[in-house]
Scaffold this motif. Structure first.
Motif, mmCIF file in Angstrom:
data_model
loop_
_atom_site.group_PDB
_atom_site.id
_atom_site.type_symbol
_atom_site.label_atom_id
_atom_site.label_comp_id
_atom_site.label_asym_id
_atom_site.label_seq_id
_atom_site.Cartn_x
_atom_site.Cartn_y
_atom_site.Cartn_z
ATOM 1 N N GLY A 31 0.810 -1.224 0.000
ATOM 2 C CA GLY A 31 0.000 0.000 0.000
ATOM 3 C C GLY A 31 0.837 1.264 0.000
ATOM 4 O O GLY A 31 0.304 2.348 -0.212
ATOM 5 N N VAL A 32 2.160 1.144 0.229
ATOM 6 C CA VAL A 32 3.001 2.340 0.084
ATOM 7 C C VAL A 32 3.415 2.406 -1.387
ATOM 8 O O VAL A 32 4.117 1.537 -1.887
ATOM 9 N N ALA A 33 2.923 3.444 -2.058
ATOM 10 C CA ALA A 33 3.145 3.550 -3.503
ATOM 11 C C ALA A 33 4.342 4.441 -3.797
ATOM 12 O O ALA A 33 4.811 5.176 -2.929
ATOM 13 N N ASN A 34 4.836 4.353 -5.043
ATOM 14 C CA ASN A 34 5.848 5.307 -5.494
ATOM 15 C C ASN A 34 5.678 5.523 -6.987
ATOM 16 O O ASN A 34 4.803 4.935 -7.621
ATOM 17 N N PHE A 35 6.496 6.380 -7.544
ATOM 18 C CA PHE A 35 6.339 6.763 -8.948
ATOM 19 C C PHE A 35 7.672 6.625 -9.662
ATOM 20 O O PHE A 35 7.954 7.296 -10.628
ATOM 21 N N LYS A 36 8.505 5.726 -9.171
ATOM 22 C CA LYS A 36 9.875 5.686 -9.669
ATOM 23 C C LYS A 36 10.012 4.879 -10.958
ATOM 24 O O LYS A 36 10.978 5.023 -11.687
ATOM 25 N N SER A 37 9.042 4.009 -11.224
ATOM 26 C CA SER A 37 9.106 3.228 -12.465
ATOM 27 C C SER A 37 7.717 3.212 -13.080
ATOM 28 O O SER A 37 6.729 3.545 -12.414
ATOM 29 N N LEU A 38 7.631 2.797 -14.328
ATOM 30 C CA LEU A 38 6.317 2.750 -14.981
ATOM 31 C C LEU A 38 5.416 1.723 -14.303
ATOM 32 O O LEU A 38 4.212 1.960 -14.138
ATOM 33 N N SER A 39 5.991 0.587 -13.874
ATOM 34 C CA SER A 39 5.159 -0.417 -13.188
ATOM 35 C C SER A 39 4.553 0.185 -11.927
ATOM 36 O O SER A 39 3.355 0.034 -11.656
ATOM 37 N N ALA A 40 5.406 0.888 -11.144
ATOM 38 C CA ALA A 40 4.918 1.480 -9.893
ATOM 39 C C ALA A 40 3.887 2.565 -10.186
ATOM 40 O O ALA A 40 2.844 2.651 -9.524
ATOM 41 N N ALA A 41 4.162 3.386 -11.195
ATOM 42 C CA ALA A 41 3.255 4.491 -11.519
ATOM 43 C C ALA A 41 1.912 3.959 -12.013
ATOM 44 O O ALA A 41 0.846 4.470 -11.643
ATOM 45 N N GLU A 42 1.938 2.906 -12.831
ATOM 46 C CA GLU A 42 0.674 2.353 -13.347
ATOM 47 C C GLU A 42 -0.183 1.815 -12.210
ATOM 48 O O GLU A 42 -1.398 2.007 -12.194
ATOM 49 N N ALA A 43 0.464 1.143 -11.252
ATOM 50 C CA ALA A 43 -0.295 0.593 -10.122
ATOM 51 C C ALA A 43 -0.956 1.728 -9.335
ATOM 52 O O ALA A 43 -2.132 1.642 -8.947
ATOM 53 N N ILE A 99 10.583 14.533 -7.713
ATOM 54 C CA ILE A 99 9.573 13.538 -8.106
ATOM 55 C C ILE A 99 8.308 13.695 -7.259
ATOM 56 O O ILE A 99 7.186 13.609 -7.762
ATOM 57 N N GLY A 100 8.479 14.004 -5.970
ATOM 58 C CA GLY A 100 7.318 14.229 -5.100
ATOM 59 C C GLY A 100 6.447 15.370 -5.609
ATOM 60 O O GLY A 100 5.212 15.293 -5.589
ATOM 61 N N MET A 101 7.083 16.428 -6.082
ATOM 62 C CA MET A 101 6.336 17.579 -6.611
ATOM 63 C C MET A 101 5.561 17.176 -7.865
ATOM 64 O O MET A 101 4.412 17.562 -8.062
ATOM 65 N N GLU A 102 6.217 16.408 -8.727
ATOM 66 C CA GLU A 102 5.550 15.980 -9.966
ATOM 67 C C GLU A 102 4.315 15.131 -9.649
ATOM 68 O O GLU A 102 3.263 15.309 -10.246
ATOM 69 N N ILE A 103 4.461 14.209 -8.686
ATOM 70 C CA ILE A 103 3.311 13.344 -8.350
ATOM 71 C C ILE A 103 2.196 14.187 -7.753
ATOM 72 O O ILE A 103 1.016 13.981 -8.052
#
Ligand SMILES: Cc1cc2nc3c(=O)[nH]c(=O)nc-3n(C[C@H](O)[C@H](O)[C@H](O)COP(=O)(O)OP(=O)(O)OC[C@H]3O[C@@H](n4cnc5c(N)ncnc54)[C@H](O)[C@@H]3O)c2cc1C
Length: 418
Positions: free
Chosen positions: A131-143, A164-168
């Motif tokens: 449940g802790v998400a991230n945006f570091k890869s496409l797999s993580a971002a898609e989830a 990256i935090g700002m972008e998300i």
């Protein structure tokens, strides 16, 4: 540069990010004979991480910056969904090295490129909870985006207000999510922006509806089987539907354990981007590269450096003798509604700053040379400033013109050979 092509051999590239793609495209300009195998742990065609936010905003697919025909055009044996678990470099010259793949298969190589990039670095208790998400890869971002678009989530907490935090935060706000962002330091994007530029960025974030709490240290992600919230140093618990870690990145090196490839925080390389193991090169977020300005070696983790390092490795693989000139520090915020671009250092023995044509410009000088700049609102001077930064020559009379609104576009600049 003198090319001396070797007889056909197998070159294996671990990673299909910008660094790996740049290696292949450079190599293939000179060498169509070598067998090239490219491995990616993710199940996609090569993609560009900086374009992911645009893609999730517009559905443009622009992150897939290479077409499905690219592997065939490049004569690359492209193997998505292939994870390397170990590397055994050749012990003697003339021998092949070996990779071990998940599942136990092996793959031999004559020369190897380590371009495995970086992943989330979240040194917080509970960061590995489901449940802790991230945006570091496409797999993580898609989830993450799948959860948002399912409508099940409308409140997000983001730990970290770096780039990256700002972008998300901006992306999720645009997708209708209420975002609360926590940063332990006293400003946003502390690694890149000076305090003044950071205030503009913060203001723009607040106007976009992101709630940013500075000087607020998060102690842990909390939850039993699933992350449910965060615990602040103050003892307060903040709960949300989506919990995101954006606390930094670290090189993907686990599979190099026991390989003898020298590493600290990242893979160590020489000035030709060769590692300590014979026939093994490295490029991109995975390496510690010398900074062009200071010479200090560290992981720079930005797109243009990955591409340039890939180019240098590609040329050296093709038989040229090319030195790497050093990495640049640079970053820009694209989705703020207010262009912000920062490069180089953010201190100097002289600082020029002020309003320029509705924007804000800060220039850092050391010993009469430009060592850094921050542009807010109006970034048209960026090209000329970058050139000055890279040249590191005394500014002379050019210094008197640096703050002019049209610096970088006027004849004076071009006459000076920038
Ligand atoms: C959301 C986001 C936005 C960004 N925006 C910008 C920006 O605006 N400007 C900028 O300059 N930079 C930006 N960056 C940083 C930039 O994307 C990276 O610096 C760049 O992608 C690094 O390229 P790379 O090829 O070294 O690594 P990566 O892009 O991380 O690619 C690594 C590759 O290695 C593969 N891999 C990893 N481990 C293994 C293994 N064991 N076996 C097989 N394959 C493996 C992965 O699957 C992947 O294909 C952004 C990054 C993110 C996440």
């Amino acid at each position: 540069m003198a090319s001396s092509l070797r007889p056909s051999e197998r070159i294996v590239i671990v990673g299909a990010g910008p660094a790996g793609v740049s290696v292949v495209e450079t190599l293939r300009l000179y060498d169509r004979d070598s067998e090239v195998v490219m491995l990616s742990s993710e199940p996609y065609l090569p993609y560009s991480p900086p374009a992911m936010v645009d893609h999730f905003l517009t559905g443009s697919g622009s992150h897939l910056w290479r077409s499905p025909e690219w592997p065939a055009q490049m004569q690359v044996d492209y193997r998505p969904g292939t994870i390397v678990t170990a590397v055994e470099p050749a012990k003697e010259s003339g021998e092949r090295g070996r990779l071990v793949l998940e599942g136990g298969q092996e793959l031999e190589y004559d020369r190897l490129v380590i371009a495995s990039g970086s992943r989330l670095y979240a040194p917080l208790p509970g960061a590995d909870l489901p449940g802790v998400a991230n945006f570091k890869s496409l797999s993580a971002a898609e989830a993450l985006i799948k959860r948002v678009k399912s409508g099940a989530a409308n409140r997000a907490v983001i730990v970290g207000a770096g780039f990256i935090g700002m972008e998300i935060a901006l992306l999720l706000t645009e997708l209708g999510v209420n975002v609360q962002q926590f940063e332990m330091l006293g400003q946003v994007m502390p690694a890149m922006l000076d305090e003044h530029s950071a205030r503009f960025a913060l203001q723009a974030m607040l106007q976009r509806g992101v709630v940013v709490q500075l000087e607020t240290k998060v102690q842990a992600f909390i939850g039993e089987m699933q992350a449910e919230g965060i615990l602040l140093e103050s003892g307060e618990i903040v709960r949300a539907d989506i919990l995101i870690a954006a606390t930094g990145v670290r090189p993907n090196l686990d599979y190099l354990a026991g390989s003898g490839v020298a590493q600290r925080w990242g893979v160590m390389v020489n000035d030709h981007l060769q590692t300590s193991a014979p026939g093994v090169y490295a490029a991109g977020d995975v390496i510690e590269a010398p900074d062009k300005l200071t010479g200090e070696a560290y992981v720079h983790a930005i797109f243009p450096n990955a591409v340039e390092q890939g180019r240098v490795v590609g040329l050296n693989l093709a038989g040229f003798d090319v030195r790497y000139e050093g990495a640049e520090r640079m970053n820009s915020l694209k989705h703020l509604g207010l262009p912000i671009l920062a490069a180089g250092l953010k201190d100097g023995d002289e600082v020029l700053h002020g309003r320029v044509d509705g924007g804000w410009r800060t220039l850092y000088l050391r010993h009469e040379r430009l060592v850094g700049y921050q542009l807010v609102g109006d970034i048209r001077a960026a090209g000329a400033l970058r050139s000055l930064l890279n040249r590191q020559q005394p500014l002379g009379t050019l210094k008197d013109h640096l703050m002019e609104y049209n610096f970088g576009q006027g004849s004076l600049v071009w006459a000076s050979g920038i």
